[in-house]
Scaffold this motif. Structure first.
Motif, PDB file in Angstrom:
ATOM      1  N   ARG A  49       0.814  -1.225   0.000  1.00 30.10           N
ATOM      2  CA  ARG A  49       0.000   0.000   0.000  1.00 30.10           C
ATOM      3  C   ARG A  49       0.843   1.268   0.000  1.00 30.10           C
ATOM      4  O   ARG A  49       0.547   2.221  -0.716  1.00 30.10           O
ATOM      5  CB  ARG A  49      -0.933   0.005   1.214  1.00 30.10           C
ATOM      6  CG  ARG A  49      -2.014  -1.057   1.169  1.00 30.10           C
ATOM      7  CD  ARG A  49      -3.062  -0.861   2.249  1.00 30.10           C
ATOM      8  NE  ARG A  49      -2.515  -0.834   3.596  1.00 30.10           N
ATOM      9  CZ  ARG A  49      -2.294  -1.919   4.333  1.00 30.10           C
ATOM     10  NH1 ARG A  49      -2.563  -3.111   3.847  1.00 30.10           N
ATOM     11  NH2 ARG A  49      -1.805  -1.822   5.556  1.00 30.10           N
ATOM     12  N   ASN A  50       1.880   1.274   0.820  1.00 31.43           N
ATOM     13  CA  ASN A  50       2.703   2.468   0.980  1.00 31.43           C
ATOM     14  C   ASN A  50       3.971   2.081   1.744  1.00 31.43           C
ATOM     15  O   ASN A  50       4.179   0.895   2.052  1.00 31.43           O
ATOM     16  CB  ASN A  50       1.923   3.566   1.715  1.00 31.43           C
ATOM     17  CG  ASN A  50       1.248   3.034   2.983  1.00 31.43           C
ATOM     18  OD1 ASN A  50       1.826   2.235   3.714  1.00 31.43           O
ATOM     19  ND2 ASN A  50       0.020   3.468   3.231  1.00 31.43           N
ATOM     20  N   LEU A  51       4.786   3.065   2.083  1.00 28.69           N
ATOM     21  CA  LEU A  51       6.037   2.775   2.785  1.00 28.69           C
ATOM     22  C   LEU A  51       5.766   2.183   4.167  1.00 28.69           C
ATOM     23  O   LEU A  51       6.456   1.254   4.590  1.00 28.69           O
ATOM     24  CB  LEU A  51       6.885   4.045   2.912  1.00 28.69           C
ATOM     25  CG  LEU A  51       8.234   3.870   3.616  1.00 28.69           C
ATOM     26  CD1 LEU A  51       9.106   2.836   2.904  1.00 28.69           C
ATOM     27  CD2 LEU A  51       8.959   5.216   3.712  1.00 28.69           C
ATOM     28  N   HIS A  52       4.765   2.689   4.860  1.00 28.69           N
ATOM     29  CA  HIS A  52       4.433   2.134   6.183  1.00 28.69           C
ATOM     30  C   HIS A  52       4.093   0.651   6.073  1.00 28.69           C
ATOM     31  O   HIS A  52       4.568  -0.160   6.875  1.00 28.69           O
ATOM     32  CB  HIS A  52       3.261   2.898   6.794  1.00 28.69           C
ATOM     33  CG  HIS A  52       2.719   2.247   8.025  1.00 28.69           C
ATOM     34  ND1 HIS A  52       3.376   2.270   9.240  1.00 28.69           N
ATOM     35  CD2 HIS A  52       1.585   1.501   8.229  1.00 28.69           C
ATOM     36  CE1 HIS A  52       2.684   1.592  10.132  1.00 28.69           C
ATOM     37  NE2 HIS A  52       1.594   1.115   9.553  1.00 28.69           N
ATOM     38  N   ASP A  53       3.291   0.296   5.107  1.00 29.01           N
ATOM     39  CA  ASP A  53       2.911  -1.101   4.900  1.00 29.01           C
ATOM     40  C   ASP A  53       4.159  -1.949   4.650  1.00 29.01           C
ATOM     41  O   ASP A  53       4.311  -3.036   5.220  1.00 29.01           O
ATOM     42  CB  ASP A  53       1.947  -1.207   3.719  1.00 29.01           C
ATOM     43  CG  ASP A  53       1.512  -2.635   3.432  1.00 29.01           C
ATOM     44  OD1 ASP A  53       1.305  -3.406   4.391  1.00 29.01           O
ATOM     45  OD2 ASP A  53       1.383  -2.993   2.243  1.00 29.01           O
ATOM     46  N   LEU A  54       5.062  -1.445   3.832  1.00 29.68           N
ATOM     47  CA  LEU A  54       6.282  -2.190   3.526  1.00 29.68           C
ATOM     48  C   LEU A  54       7.156  -2.321   4.772  1.00 29.68           C
ATOM     49  O   LEU A  54       7.720  -3.398   5.032  1.00 29.68           O
ATOM     50  CB  LEU A  54       7.060  -1.500   2.406  1.00 29.68           C
ATOM     51  CG  LEU A  54       8.359  -2.184   1.986  1.00 29.68           C
ATOM     52  CD1 LEU A  54       8.096  -3.616   1.514  1.00 29.68           C
ATOM     53  CD2 LEU A  54       9.048  -1.372   0.890  1.00 29.68           C
ATOM     54  N   ARG A  55       7.282  -1.271   5.543  1.00 25.99           N
ATOM     55  CA  ARG A  55       8.101  -1.323   6.756  1.00 25.99           C
ATOM     56  C   ARG A  55       7.549  -2.348   7.749  1.00 25.99           C
ATOM     57  O   ARG A  55       8.310  -3.093   8.377  1.00 25.99           O
ATOM     58  CB  ARG A  55       8.173   0.059   7.402  1.00 25.99           C
ATOM     59  CG  ARG A  55       9.049   1.046   6.642  1.00 25.99           C
ATOM     60  CD  ARG A  55       8.864   2.469   7.125  1.00 25.99           C
ATOM     61  NE  ARG A  55       9.264   2.651   8.496  1.00 25.99           N
ATOM     62  CZ  ARG A  55      10.499   2.987   8.909  1.00 25.99           C
ATOM     63  NH1 ARG A  55      11.445   3.189   8.004  1.00 25.99           N
ATOM     64  NH2 ARG A  55      10.780   3.136  10.176  1.00 25.99           N
ATOM     65  N   VAL A  56       6.231  -2.412   7.881  1.00 25.12           N
ATOM     66  CA  VAL A  56       5.617  -3.398   8.769  1.00 25.12           C
ATOM     67  C   VAL A  56       5.875  -4.807   8.247  1.00 25.12           C
ATOM     68  O   VAL A  56       6.185  -5.726   9.020  1.00 25.12           O
ATOM     69  CB  VAL A  56       4.109  -3.135   8.920  1.00 25.12           C
ATOM     70  CG1 VAL A  56       3.418  -4.300   9.622  1.00 25.12           C
ATOM     71  CG2 VAL A  56       3.873  -1.842   9.695  1.00 25.12           C
ATOM     72  N   ARG A  57       5.774  -4.990   6.936  1.00 25.51           N
ATOM     73  CA  ARG A  57       6.050  -6.307   6.343  1.00 25.51           C
ATOM     74  C   ARG A  57       7.488  -6.740   6.612  1.00 25.51           C
ATOM     75  O   ARG A  57       7.758  -7.904   6.928  1.00 25.51           O
ATOM     76  CB  ARG A  57       5.777  -6.282   4.845  1.00 25.51           C
ATOM     77  CG  ARG A  57       4.302  -6.220   4.465  1.00 25.51           C
ATOM     78  CD  ARG A  57       4.139  -6.031   2.954  1.00 25.51           C
ATOM     79  NE  ARG A  57       2.754  -5.906   2.572  1.00 25.51           N
ATOM     80  CZ  ARG A  57       1.962  -6.932   2.244  1.00 25.51           C
ATOM     81  NH1 ARG A  57       2.444  -8.163   2.269  1.00 25.51           N
ATOM     82  NH2 ARG A  57       0.706  -6.725   1.903  1.00 25.51           N
ATOM     83  N   VAL A  58       8.420  -5.806   6.480  1.00 25.91           N
ATOM     84  CA  VAL A  58       9.829  -6.115   6.753  1.00 25.91           C
ATOM     85  C   VAL A  58      10.007  -6.462   8.233  1.00 25.91           C
ATOM     86  O   VAL A  58      10.716  -7.405   8.576  1.00 25.91           O
ATOM     87  CB  VAL A  58      10.741  -4.933   6.354  1.00 25.91           C
ATOM     88  CG1 VAL A  58      12.178  -5.172   6.847  1.00 25.91           C
ATOM     89  CG2 VAL A  58      10.730  -4.740   4.837  1.00 25.91           C
ATOM     90  N   ALA A  59       9.341  -5.712   9.104  1.00 27.97           N
ATOM     91  CA  ALA A  59       9.446  -5.975  10.535  1.00 27.97           C
ATOM     92  C   ALA A  59       8.944  -7.375  10.886  1.00 27.97           C
ATOM     93  O   ALA A  59       9.567  -8.095  11.676  1.00 27.97           O
ATOM     94  CB  ALA A  59       8.664  -4.922  11.318  1.00 27.97           C
ATOM     95  N   LEU A  60       7.828  -7.776  10.296  1.00 27.61           N
ATOM     96  CA  LEU A  60       7.270  -9.097  10.573  1.00 27.61           C
ATOM     97  C   LEU A  60       8.148 -10.205  10.001  1.00 27.61           C
ATOM     98  O   LEU A  60       8.340 -11.249  10.638  1.00 27.61           O
ATOM     99  CB  LEU A  60       5.851  -9.187  10.023  1.00 27.61           C
ATOM    100  CG  LEU A  60       4.823  -8.277  10.708  1.00 27.61           C
ATOM    101  CD1 LEU A  60       3.486  -8.326   9.979  1.00 27.61           C
ATOM    102  CD2 LEU A  60       4.642  -8.660  12.172  1.00 27.61           C
ATOM    103  N   LEU A  61       8.693  -9.979   8.814  1.00 24.44           N
ATOM    104  CA  LEU A  61       9.615 -10.954   8.231  1.00 24.44           C
ATOM    105  C   LEU A  61      10.847 -11.102   9.112  1.00 24.44           C
ATOM    106  O   LEU A  61      11.280 -12.220   9.425  1.00 24.44           O
ATOM    107  CB  LEU A  61      10.031 -10.518   6.820  1.00 24.44           C
ATOM    108  CG  LEU A  61      11.149 -11.346   6.165  1.00 24.44           C
ATOM    109  CD1 LEU A  61      10.680 -12.772   5.893  1.00 24.44           C
ATOM    110  CD2 LEU A  61      11.637 -10.676   4.882  1.00 24.44           C
ATOM    111  N   ALA A  62      11.408  -9.970   9.528  1.00 19.98           N
ATOM    112  CA  ALA A  62      12.607  -9.996  10.365  1.00 19.98           C
ATOM    113  C   ALA A  62      12.336 -10.677  11.704  1.00 19.98           C
ATOM    114  O   ALA A  62      13.152 -11.471  12.184  1.00 19.98           O
ATOM    115  CB  ALA A  62      13.113  -8.571  10.586  1.00 19.98           C
TER     116      ALA A  62
END
Length: 197
Positions: A49-62
């Motif tokens: 959706r946006n940068l926030h969405d991507l940052r959350v996805r990275v956080a969950l992956l990490a």
């Protein structure tokens, strides 16, 4: 196959995580990720959706990747051995993947990610260690905060080159873990705290 044909939210997230390790999580942008996967910026919006969405996805992956390391390190262990396995896996992940580790520290909206297995697993792993020391609530929460503060503080300072003393950091780390083990073994109960006031 063109970059766009193979594009997915998962591929974008992995690329973003790798990029975060290279340039820093705080410098992560959609444009930088688009360049990393070989597409124009607008192509990403079909998947995130946006940068926030991507940052959350990275956080969950990490968080998931970090939990896998920790789970493997504590499997079949208890007490001091489990504490050391947990701590060493935590430290190694933070040093090996600085961008991903930084992602795990962001504040996320519980309504958005509260049921994510990666976050629940992290709580379970910490609770399992503390149960071996006989710590229930609210002692478990207090002890968990001590562990997280110690591990995060040490690894963050270490990664930033903040330990200038000649004593090897590994030696300090081992001594700190021994001190944590003793502290957890002699943790004051909530009842004792109340009675002493």
């Amino acid at each position: 196959m063109s970059p766009r044909a193979g594009l997915s939210a998962e591929r974008i997230t992995v690329a973003a995580a790798e990029l975060a390790d290279e340039i820093g999580f705080d410098r992560l942008t959609l444009s930088a990720v688009a360049r990393a996967v070989g597409v124009k910026d607008p192509s990403l919006y079909s998947h995130v959706r946006n940068l926030h969405d991507l940052r959350v996805r990275v956080a969950l992956l990490a968080a998931s990747q970090m939990n896998e390391r920790i789970a493997a390190a504590v499997a079949g262990r208890a007490g001091r051995d489990a504490l050391i396995g947990f701590a060493d896996a935590y430290r190694r992940f933070a040093l090996d993947h600085p961008g991903r580790y930084a992602a795990t520290q962001i504040r996320m909206d519980p309504a958005e990610v509260g049921a994510e297995s990666a976050l629940l697993r992290s709580i379970e792993l910490t609770a399992a260690i503390l149960r071996a020391y006989g710590l229930a609530e609210p002692e478990g929460t207090d002890a968990g905060r001590l562990l997280r503060s110690t591990f995060h503080g040490f690894t963050t300072l270490e990664a930033a080159g903040g330990f200038a003393h000649s004593r090897p950091t590994d030696a300090s780390w081992r001594h700190i873990l021994d001190a944590l083990h003793q502290t957890l073994s002699q943790w004051p109960s909530h009842t004792e705290e109340t009675e002493s006031r």
